[in-house]
Design an enzyme around this catalytic site. Structure first.
Site, mmCIF file in Angstrom:
data_model
loop_
_atom_site.group_PDB
_atom_site.id
_atom_site.type_symbol
_atom_site.label_atom_id
_atom_site.label_comp_id
_atom_site.label_asym_id
_atom_site.label_seq_id
_atom_site.Cartn_x
_atom_site.Cartn_y
_atom_site.Cartn_z
ATOM 1 N N HIS A 1 -9.383 6.747 2.148
ATOM 2 C CA HIS A 1 -9.904 6.947 3.498
ATOM 3 C C HIS A 1 -11.168 7.815 3.558
ATOM 4 O O HIS A 1 -11.283 8.725 4.390
ATOM 5 C CB HIS A 1 -8.804 7.515 4.414
ATOM 6 C CG HIS A 1 -8.841 6.946 5.802
ATOM 7 N ND1 HIS A 1 -9.352 7.631 6.864
ATOM 8 C CD2 HIS A 1 -8.447 5.751 6.283
ATOM 9 C CE1 HIS A 1 -9.266 6.875 7.954
ATOM 10 N NE2 HIS A 1 -8.732 5.739 7.631
ATOM 11 N N TYR B 1 -3.606 11.473 6.023
ATOM 12 C CA TYR B 1 -3.882 10.117 6.495
ATOM 13 C C TYR B 1 -2.826 9.140 5.950
ATOM 14 O O TYR B 1 -2.495 9.168 4.775
ATOM 15 C CB TYR B 1 -5.277 9.631 6.038
ATOM 16 C CG TYR B 1 -5.343 8.134 6.178
ATOM 17 C CD1 TYR B 1 -5.514 7.569 7.438
ATOM 18 C CD2 TYR B 1 -5.115 7.285 5.092
ATOM 19 C CE1 TYR B 1 -5.471 6.193 7.611
ATOM 20 C CE2 TYR B 1 -5.071 5.908 5.253
ATOM 21 C CZ TYR B 1 -5.251 5.374 6.516
ATOM 22 O OH TYR B 1 -5.183 4.018 6.687
ATOM 23 N N ARG C 1 -13.955 -5.412 2.682
ATOM 24 C CA ARG C 1 -12.792 -5.014 3.471
ATOM 25 C C ARG C 1 -12.997 -5.102 4.976
ATOM 26 O O ARG C 1 -12.233 -4.527 5.748
ATOM 27 C CB ARG C 1 -12.478 -3.550 3.134
ATOM 28 C CG ARG C 1 -11.503 -3.358 2.053
ATOM 29 C CD ARG C 1 -10.129 -3.727 2.468
ATOM 30 N NE ARG C 1 -9.473 -2.753 3.309
ATOM 31 C CZ ARG C 1 -8.480 -3.045 4.136
ATOM 32 N NH1 ARG C 1 -8.057 -4.279 4.253
ATOM 33 N NH2 ARG C 1 -7.904 -2.112 4.849
ATOM 34 N N GLU D 1 -14.135 -1.288 5.816
ATOM 35 C CA GLU D 1 -13.546 -1.464 7.146
ATOM 36 C C GLU D 1 -14.434 -0.865 8.235
ATOM 37 O O GLU D 1 -14.328 -1.257 9.389
ATOM 38 C CB GLU D 1 -12.128 -0.872 7.211
ATOM 39 C CG GLU D 1 -12.087 0.640 7.135
ATOM 40 C CD GLU D 1 -10.667 1.178 6.931
ATOM 41 O OE1 GLU D 1 -9.849 0.508 6.299
ATOM 42 O OE2 GLU D 1 -10.406 2.293 7.409
ATOM 43 N N TRP E 1 -12.377 12.419 8.261
ATOM 44 C CA TRP E 1 -10.971 12.094 8.462
ATOM 45 C C TRP E 1 -10.651 10.776 7.789
ATOM 46 O O TRP E 1 -11.267 9.824 7.826
ATOM 47 C CB TRP E 1 -10.623 11.988 9.945
ATOM 48 C CG TRP E 1 -9.182 11.578 10.089
ATOM 49 C CD1 TRP E 1 -8.073 12.346 9.882
ATOM 50 C CD2 TRP E 1 -8.702 10.255 10.415
ATOM 51 N NE1 TRP E 1 -6.940 11.595 10.060
ATOM 52 C CE2 TRP E 1 -7.297 10.319 10.373
ATOM 53 C CE3 TRP E 1 -9.323 9.035 10.694
ATOM 54 C CZ2 TRP E 1 -6.470 9.207 10.620
ATOM 55 C CZ3 TRP E 1 -8.542 7.926 10.956
ATOM 56 C CH2 TRP E 1 -7.114 8.016 10.921
ATOM 57 N N GLU F 1 -4.491 -7.552 4.584
ATOM 58 C CA GLU F 1 -3.705 -6.416 5.054
ATOM 59 C C GLU F 1 -2.879 -6.837 6.275
ATOM 60 O O GLU F 1 -3.393 -7.474 7.198
ATOM 61 C CB GLU F 1 -4.621 -5.254 5.453
ATOM 62 C CG GLU F 1 -3.841 -4.043 5.951
ATOM 63 C CD GLU F 1 -4.726 -2.843 6.317
ATOM 64 O OE1 GLU F 1 -4.238 -1.710 6.243
ATOM 65 O OE2 GLU F 1 -5.907 -3.061 6.669
ATOM 66 N N ARG G 1 0.858 -1.178 0.000
ATOM 67 C CA ARG G 1 0.000 0.000 0.000
ATOM 68 C C ARG G 1 0.897 1.231 0.000
ATOM 69 O O ARG G 1 1.906 1.265 0.721
ATOM 70 C CB ARG G 1 -0.900 0.009 1.246
ATOM 71 C CG ARG G 1 -1.988 1.053 1.173
ATOM 72 C CD ARG G 1 -2.815 1.108 2.437
ATOM 73 N NE ARG G 1 -2.255 2.025 3.414
ATOM 74 C CZ ARG G 1 -2.932 2.563 4.432
ATOM 75 N NH1 ARG G 1 -4.215 2.261 4.602
ATOM 76 N NH2 ARG G 1 -2.354 3.374 5.285
ATOM 77 N N GLU H 1 -9.016 2.006 -2.207
ATOM 78 C CA GLU H 1 -9.844 1.720 -1.022
ATOM 79 C C GLU H 1 -10.611 2.945 -0.548
ATOM 80 O O GLU H 1 -10.081 4.062 -0.557
ATOM 81 C CB GLU H 1 -8.896 1.218 0.075
ATOM 82 C CG GLU H 1 -9.579 0.921 1.389
ATOM 83 C CD GLU H 1 -8.578 0.473 2.449
ATOM 84 O OE1 GLU H 1 -7.461 0.073 2.101
ATOM 85 O OE2 GLU H 1 -8.939 0.546 3.630
ATOM 86 N N ASP I 1 -5.236 3.872 -0.346
ATOM 87 C CA ASP I 1 -6.412 4.092 0.500
ATOM 88 C C ASP I 1 -6.753 5.589 0.498
ATOM 89 O O ASP I 1 -5.943 6.407 0.931
ATOM 90 C CB ASP I 1 -6.090 3.632 1.931
ATOM 91 C CG ASP I 1 -7.308 3.589 2.848
ATOM 92 O OD1 ASP I 1 -8.359 4.151 2.469
ATOM 93 O OD2 ASP I 1 -7.195 3.004 3.950
HETATM 94 O O1 EZ4 Z 1 -7.588 4.299 9.582
HETATM 95 O O2 EZ4 Z 1 -7.824 1.222 11.378
HETATM 96 O O3 EZ4 Z 1 -6.867 0.552 5.747
HETATM 97 N N1 EZ4 Z 1 -6.625 0.884 6.877
HETATM 98 C C1 EZ4 Z 1 -7.132 1.952 7.508
HETATM 99 C C2 EZ4 Z 1 -6.779 2.111 8.965
HETATM 100 C C3 EZ4 Z 1 -7.797 2.930 9.737
HETATM 101 C C4 EZ4 Z 1 -7.652 2.604 11.200
HETATM 102 C C5 EZ4 Z 1 -8.631 3.361 12.077
HETATM 103 O O4 EZ4 Z 1 -8.568 2.925 13.371
HETATM 104 O O5 EZ4 Z 1 -7.834 2.715 6.899
HETATM 105 O O6 EZ4 Z 1 -5.484 2.675 9.071
HETATM 106 CO CO CO Z 2 -8.532 1.750 5.108
#
Ligand code: EZ4
Ligand code: CO
Length: 404
Positions: free
Chosen positions: A214, A160, A285, A264, A404, A341, A148, A238, A212
């Protein structure tokens, strides 16, 4: 018939907080479960010790599915991250007990291995491309075949997935309040294709790359990102948009064939149902613990399989090695695995959690110890008491709270 005799909820903080469930049976077996929910650890702990544990004392630990149904259906207030992490943690501990009671690793109880080893990806971070290339080389030297890739963005002080000046990224920080990060999707969108292009040129075509986003983009921004990253052959992109508006993914699909990984923050089959049957995602995921444990995630993954959709369980450092092990047992025994992961853990975590799983040449294996194969050392754990820690939150440059 064995009985559930005692349930303890143990919180420790070897580098970061973990909520660990200890179930003891009348046969003298101890099962370990993980119920960590980053930044809300005490809520899950209270849910289990105040409301779940008293109901389970005296029940037959062998009846994993019945206990799952009881905890899910008998409450009336269903779903949600706290409830499902609690159910998931109990489920993991019960599978651990069942494995130990017949002296078999859990993957054997799930039907046995359908592959020899589990393809893993780990996190590669660099504030700029030069740093990132360095980090890519280091992870390739460790044997990883899938990486990643996250980087800084010019004009932003924090992003992030990356820590300025630090090698290891850990999103939660200790302290009584959440840290503010200033975010701008435009700057990110214009920069990230250059980073992914640089990463692809650096590693060549044999290595899988992932990214990712996020949950930060609007639907059309996400479509733009998918389109702009398409030439670089990502394994997946992602969490492009916030999880609540599932319709958004249709728009992205109209503009891009980039494989989408989502979920997630989802925790039941119901959160995934429409996305799966409408084929709006390519990789499920969820974490094997946050989505109700081994018993429930297997159902989600089976539903996905009907549509040619694979799964890639969440494996950040904020679920404990117990969840990592549970994922690996499921991964080894379930046909439609995509990738696992593996963020990895700071060294101190393995002093508290000793584990049978192993990582070799970029592939994981759960090992052949009975149960899940992870032991929690209570003595060592006691040296690391709970310390409040929170994920950051974000505002845009004008001060508006954003995702976030
Ligand atoms: O931000 O698990 O793909 N992984 C992620 C993680 C999340 C954290 C939050 O607690 O997006 O790093
Ligand atoms: Co993620």
């Amino acid at each position: 018939m064995a009985k559930i005799e005692k349930i303890d909820v143990l919180i420790s903080s070897p580098g970061r907080n973990y909520v660990t469930i200890k179930i003891q049976t009348s046969d003298g077996i101890i099962g370990w479960g993980d119920a960590t929910l980053n930044g809300r650890e005490l809520s899950v702990a209270s849910y289990i010790s105040d409301h779940v544990a008293p109901l389970l004392i005296g029940l037959d630990p062998d009846r994993i599915e019945d206990i799952w149904q009881f905890l899910y259906r008998s409450v009336y207030w269903r779903r949600g991250p706290i409830t499902m992490a609690a159910i998931g943690g109990i489920d993991l501990a019960l599978w651990d007990i069942k494995g130990k009671s017949v002296n078999r690793p859990v993957y054997q109880l799930l039907g046995g291995a359908v592959r020899e080893k589990i393809l893993a990806y780990t996190h590669t971070v660099g504030w700029d491309l030069a740093e990132l290339k360095d980090a890519l080389d280091k992870n390739l030297a460790r044997g990883f075949k899938a990486l990643r890739v996250q980087s800084g963005v010019p004009g932003l002080d924090s992003v992030y997935g990356v820590s300025q000046g630090k090698k290891n990224y850990e999103p939660a920080s200790r302290g009584a309040s959440a840290q503010l990060e200033v975010w701008d999707s435009g700057k990110y969108l214009r920069h990230v294709p250059k980073i992914i292009e640089g990463a692809r040129n650096h590693v060549g075509d044999d290595i899988e790359l992932l990214h990712d986003a996020h949950h930060r983009l609007t639907p059309i921004q996400a479509a733009q990102l998918g389109k702009s990253l398409e030439p670089y052959g990502l394994f997946w992109l992602e969490d492009v948009t916030p999880g609540e508006n599932q319709e958004a993914l249709k728009l992205i699909r109209q503009h891009s064939t980039i494989p989408l990984a989502i979920g997630e923050v989802f925790n039941t089959i119901w959160d995934f149902k429409d996305l799966i049957i409408n084929q709006q995602l390519d990789y499920v995921r969820c974490s094997v613990m946050h989505a109700g444990g081994i018993s429930h995630t297997r159902r989600i993954f089976d539903l996905a399989a009907l549509y040619g959709i694979k799964f890639g369980p969440h494996g950040p450092s904020d679920v404990s090695p117990i969840t990592m092990a549970a994922s690996l047992h499921v991964d080894l025994a379930t046909p439609n695995l995509g990738i696992q992961e593996f963020m990895g853990y700071p060294e101190v975590v393995s002093e508290v959690f000793t584990h049978a799983y192993s990582l070799k040449d970029g592939y994981l294996h759960p090992g052949d110890a009975s149960g899940l194969g992870v032991d929690y050392n209570e003595k060592v754990a006691a040296k690391f008491p709970y310390a409040p820690a929170y994920l950051p939150y974000a505002r845009t440059f004008d001060g508006t709270v954003t995702d976030w």
